[in-house]
Design a protein around this motif. Sequence first.
Motif, mmCIF file in Angstrom:
data_model
loop_
_atom_site.group_PDB
_atom_site.id
_atom_site.type_symbol
_atom_site.label_atom_id
_atom_site.label_comp_id
_atom_site.label_asym_id
_atom_site.label_seq_id
_atom_site.Cartn_x
_atom_site.Cartn_y
_atom_site.Cartn_z
ATOM 1 N N ILE A 100 -11.402 34.754 90.423
ATOM 2 C CA ILE A 100 -12.266 35.230 91.652
ATOM 3 C C ILE A 100 -11.655 36.473 92.264
ATOM 4 C CG2 ILE A 100 -13.994 35.679 93.422
ATOM 5 C CD1 ILE A 100 -14.496 32.517 93.129
ATOM 6 N N ASP A 101 -10.521 36.701 92.577
ATOM 7 C CA ASP A 101 -9.660 37.900 93.162
ATOM 8 C C ASP A 101 -9.661 38.738 91.899
ATOM 9 O OD1 ASP A 101 -10.263 36.691 95.569
ATOM 10 O OD2 ASP A 101 -7.710 36.669 95.877
ATOM 11 N N ALA A 102 -9.527 38.567 91.075
ATOM 12 C CA ALA A 102 -8.750 39.199 89.847
ATOM 13 C C ALA A 102 -9.781 40.201 89.440
ATOM 14 C CB ALA A 102 -8.110 38.594 88.866
ATOM 15 N N GLN A 103 -11.327 38.980 89.286
ATOM 16 C CA GLN A 103 -12.050 39.747 88.897
ATOM 17 C C GLN A 103 -12.634 41.319 89.907
ATOM 18 O OE1 GLN A 103 -14.913 36.384 89.287
ATOM 19 N NE2 GLN A 103 -15.672 36.830 86.607
ATOM 20 N N TRP A 104 -12.536 40.717 91.316
ATOM 21 C CA TRP A 104 -12.746 42.205 92.286
ATOM 22 C C TRP A 104 -12.370 42.936 91.885
ATOM 23 C CZ3 TRP A 104 -17.024 42.436 94.414
ATOM 24 C CH2 TRP A 104 -17.936 41.281 95.184
ATOM 25 N N LYS A 105 -10.952 42.828 91.823
ATOM 26 C CA LYS A 105 -9.812 43.941 91.838
ATOM 27 C C LYS A 105 -9.762 45.002 90.741
ATOM 28 C CE LYS A 105 -6.155 41.404 93.332
ATOM 29 N NZ LYS A 105 -4.582 40.535 94.085
ATOM 30 N N ASP A 106 -10.563 43.831 89.565
ATOM 31 C CA ASP A 106 -11.433 44.637 88.075
ATOM 32 C C ASP A 106 -12.308 45.593 88.929
ATOM 33 O OD1 ASP A 106 -10.294 45.441 84.968
ATOM 34 O OD2 ASP A 106 -12.852 44.668 85.671
ATOM 35 N N PHE A 107 -13.177 45.307 89.594
ATOM 36 C CA PHE A 107 -14.441 45.464 90.043
ATOM 37 C C PHE A 107 -14.025 47.530 90.573
ATOM 38 C CE2 PHE A 107 -17.875 46.239 92.773
ATOM 39 C CZ PHE A 107 -19.086 47.249 92.488
ATOM 40 N N PHE A 108 -13.150 46.888 91.691
ATOM 41 C CA PHE A 108 -12.348 48.156 92.484
ATOM 42 C C PHE A 108 -11.884 48.968 92.245
ATOM 43 C CE2 PHE A 108 -12.280 44.476 96.021
ATOM 44 C CZ PHE A 108 -13.985 44.885 96.354
ATOM 45 N N ILE A 109 -11.292 48.852 90.783
ATOM 46 C CA ILE A 109 -10.700 49.476 90.025
ATOM 47 C C ILE A 109 -11.639 50.383 89.163
ATOM 48 C CG2 ILE A 109 -8.402 50.088 88.143
ATOM 49 C CD1 ILE A 109 -7.609 47.640 89.607
ATOM 50 N N LYS A 110 -12.832 49.869 88.012
ATOM 51 C CA LYS A 110 -12.876 50.841 87.643
ATOM 52 C C LYS A 110 -14.284 51.632 88.653
ATOM 53 C CE LYS A 110 -13.653 47.002 83.507
ATOM 54 N NZ LYS A 110 -14.599 46.277 83.228
ATOM 55 N N LYS A 111 -14.195 50.852 89.398
ATOM 56 C CA LYS A 111 -15.383 52.277 90.474
ATOM 57 C C LYS A 111 -14.614 52.614 90.909
ATOM 58 C CE LYS A 111 -18.568 50.312 88.190
ATOM 59 N NZ LYS A 111 -19.352 51.016 87.067
ATOM 60 N N GLY A 112 -13.066 52.562 91.457
ATOM 61 C CA GLY A 112 -12.936 53.873 92.443
ATOM 62 C C GLY A 112 -13.212 53.413 93.482
ATOM 63 N N ILE A 113 -13.208 52.188 94.051
ATOM 64 C CA ILE A 113 -13.624 51.715 95.053
ATOM 65 C C ILE A 113 -11.874 51.450 95.984
ATOM 66 C CG2 ILE A 113 -14.873 49.995 96.675
ATOM 67 C CD1 ILE A 113 -17.006 50.543 94.490
ATOM 68 N N ASN A 114 -12.282 51.818 97.114
ATOM 69 C CA ASN A 114 -10.470 51.253 98.172
ATOM 70 C C ASN A 114 -10.796 51.035 99.273
ATOM 71 O OD1 ASN A 114 -8.739 53.279 96.514
ATOM 72 N ND2 ASN A 114 -9.893 55.086 97.560
ATOM 73 N N PRO A 115 -10.988 49.523 99.136
ATOM 74 C CA PRO A 115 -12.018 48.799 100.018
ATOM 75 C C PRO A 115 -10.564 47.766 101.295
ATOM 76 C CG PRO A 115 -11.010 47.105 98.043
ATOM 77 C CD PRO A 115 -11.113 48.683 97.647
ATOM 78 N N LEU A 116 -10.943 47.758 102.525
ATOM 79 C CA LEU A 116 -10.448 47.869 103.392
ATOM 80 C C LEU A 116 -9.633 45.869 102.711
ATOM 81 C CD1 LEU A 116 -8.525 47.853 105.981
ATOM 82 C CD2 LEU A 116 -10.823 47.080 106.802
ATOM 83 N N ILE A 117 -8.314 45.513 102.873
ATOM 84 C CA ILE A 117 -7.407 44.557 102.237
ATOM 85 C C ILE A 117 -7.213 43.996 103.225
ATOM 86 C CG2 ILE A 117 -6.534 43.350 100.711
ATOM 87 C CD1 ILE A 117 -7.058 45.372 98.720
ATOM 88 N N ILE A 118 -7.357 42.252 103.691
ATOM 89 C CA ILE A 118 -7.351 41.532 104.817
ATOM 90 C C ILE A 118 -7.620 40.565 104.136
ATOM 91 C CG2 ILE A 118 -8.688 40.474 107.370
ATOM 92 C CD1 ILE A 118 -9.918 43.408 107.988
ATOM 93 N N SER A 119 -6.462 39.064 105.214
ATOM 94 C CA SER A 119 -5.882 37.979 104.676
ATOM 95 C C SER A 119 -6.670 37.072 105.774
ATOM 96 C CB SER A 119 -4.144 38.137 104.419
ATOM 97 O OG SER A 119 -3.884 37.992 105.545
ATOM 98 N N TYR A 120 -6.643 35.875 105.074
ATOM 99 C CA TYR A 120 -7.139 34.477 106.224
ATOM 100 C C TYR A 120 -5.790 34.208 106.560
ATOM 101 C CZ TYR A 120 -7.386 29.964 107.278
ATOM 102 O OH TYR A 120 -7.213 28.800 108.256
ATOM 103 N N GLU A 121 -4.177 35.146 106.462
ATOM 104 C CA GLU A 121 -3.325 34.518 107.089
ATOM 105 C C GLU A 121 -2.917 35.762 107.934
ATOM 106 O OE1 GLU A 121 -2.968 32.454 103.332
ATOM 107 O OE2 GLU A 121 -3.868 34.014 103.516
ATOM 108 N N GLU A 122 -3.432 37.350 108.385
ATOM 109 C CA GLU A 122 -3.533 38.005 108.828
ATOM 110 C C GLU A 122 -4.652 37.510 110.266
ATOM 111 O OE1 GLU A 122 -2.748 42.155 106.948
ATOM 112 O OE2 GLU A 122 -4.759 40.999 106.749
#
Length: 204
Positions: A100-122
């Motif tokens: 699932i994470d890989a699919q989102w990363k691939d989508f963001f790269i394809k569409k040139g999207i720079n999301p705000l990345i936040i982790s549960y640990e943060e």
Amino acid sequence: GQSKNGISGIKVFYNQLELFSKNLKFNQKNIVTAEEILEKSIIEKHIFLIRENKLRQAISLFIAKKTGVWKLFEKDNKQTKTIRFNGFRIRQQELLLNKIDAQWKDFFIKKGINPLIISYEEIQKDQNAVLDRILNFLEYQKSENFVYPVAPIYVQSNNQNEIFLERMLKIRKTFWIDVIDFRIKYYNCLSSYYWAMKLRFNIF
């Protein structure tokens, strides 16, 4: 839902979009992919919430599915139901979460999207700092006297999670992890064939 200022948001796993697209295909005869659903939606900002420790996430997901408890609102009301350990199912969840994470990363790269990345640990470490980052990303200016409310949801993880984690880490050091992965690979192939036939012949 929609807030008072007219802003809406949605939280979704990539595989949930895939299931939704399959439902559209077989019920409305439209060929729609998860990616097309995202393209047609009016989303201006993307926040990518991840969990760095995928094994812990997989264990929590496994336990939640078994108990039916997904949220904990009372600090002392810990989940006490004993769950039988199942390394196959936990590993299956771990691989799914990685996918699932890989699919989102691939989508963001394809569409040139720079999301705000936040982790549960943060969030666990400093919730208010994370909320500040989110508001800045959304270009929302909070008032000087604004105070974040205390979240009513508590961590569900308990000693059972730790025991499962220890057992999975031991399995990882042996050849059994390869046996499990091999079984999952062919289990998924058979499962995909089953659901394809089920949808094809409308067997519900």
